[in-house]
Write an enzyme that holds these catalytic residues in place. Structure first.
Site, PDB file in Angstrom:
ATOM      1  N   LEU A 216      17.175  21.430 -48.048  1.00 51.01           N
ATOM      2  CA  LEU A 216      17.220  22.043 -49.779  1.00 51.01           C
ATOM      3  C   LEU A 216      17.830  20.431 -50.174  1.00 51.01           C
ATOM      4  CD1 LEU A 216      19.443  24.791 -49.313  1.00 51.01           C
ATOM      5  CD2 LEU A 216      16.927  24.565 -49.775  1.00 51.01           C
ATOM      6  N   ASP A 217      18.018  20.931 -51.958  1.00 53.00           N
ATOM      7  CA  ASP A 217      18.858  19.458 -52.844  1.00 53.00           C
ATOM      8  C   ASP A 217      19.408  19.824 -53.519  1.00 53.00           C
ATOM      9  OD1 ASP A 217      17.832  21.709 -54.987  1.00 53.00           O
ATOM     10  OD2 ASP A 217      15.954  19.870 -55.544  1.00 53.00           O
TER      11      ASP A 217
END
Lengths: 125, 116
Positions: free
Chosen positions: A80-81
């Site tokens: 994920l970011d």
């Protein structure tokens, strides 16, 4: 009356039947530290916190549910970011009816930290 | 060289945190403005698109300018009456029905315990 008070104080219902009757959230309890009918919820056990945090993370659309474990790191392990991280923390806040200050919420970047934070929060419900 | 690299990384980290906090506040504000949950989902994904559009900007000064713009926009559209979790200051249940301090308990039939 004294006898009744003594009996009540020592009366315990076994955990098994409690779990059957109350299910996930226990609306009542004989534990002496909790006031009956008070607005303050029974505090969560570690297992409940872990289960619910994992549920929240697994239901996040960008996450592969099979890779979620209690010690997974959101950005390193789940791909994920940083903004997804923010969204997950918001979802956890809503799940446990919490409000985490911005500066602390940004620092929660792994499942372990989230579980610790929620478990140690006095108002988690 | 290493000093400037460290300075660069520190500045990037600070910017990252600023963006995260801005996104967090903006997302919460989106939820405040949305009358229904299903309206919120669309608004939230629009907000995310706005952030993602500038994902690959590398110039530090440009990033700072964009963050400042975003914060100004957030402040302009901030909700006047945001949702506050009930137990938090300003919430509907703040300081109501607090748990008594430990050591305090109810004494039934106070003063008549020995007479019965």
């Amino acid at each position: 009356m004294a006898l009744r008070a003594v009996v009540l104080r020592h009366f315990r219902i076994p955990v098994q039947s409690l779990a059957l009757a109350g299910g996930k959230s226990q609306p009542w309890s004989f534990s002496s530290s909790i006031r009956l009918m008070s607005s303050h919820d029974d505090h969560l056990s570690k297992e409940q916190v872990i289960e619910r945090v994992l549920d929240v993370i697994k239901s996040f659309p960008k996450v592969d549910p099979s890779r979620v474990t209690p010690d997974v790191h959101f950005q390193k392990d789940l791909g994920l970011d940083s903004l997804d991280n923010v969204e997950i923390i918001m979802a956890i806040e809503e799940e446990f009816k919490l409000e985490i200050p911005d500066k602390e919420a940004v620092k929660i970047d792994s499942c372990n930290l989230a579980i610790e934070y929620v478990y140690n929060h006095p108002m988690a419900a | 060289m290493s000093v400037s690299t460290a300075g660069y990384l520190a500045r990037r980290a600070a910017q990252k945190e600023r963006v995260q906090i801005l996104y967090r506040r903006a997302l919460r504000d989106t939820l405040n403005w949305a009358v229904h949950r299903h309206l919120f989902y669309q608004d939230a994904s629009n907000l995310r698109e706005k952030f993602d559009a500038n994902k690959h900007v590398e110039d530090l000064d440009a990033i700072d300018r964009m963050i400042a713009e975003g914060e100004a926009q957030y402040n302009k559209w901030r909700h006047p009456d945001p949702y506050i979790v009930p137990w938090a200051p300003g919430g509907s249940k703040f300081t109501r029905n607090p748990t008594p301090p430990s050591g305090i308990e109810i004494a039934y039939d106070y003063g008549r315990e020995d007479n019965d």
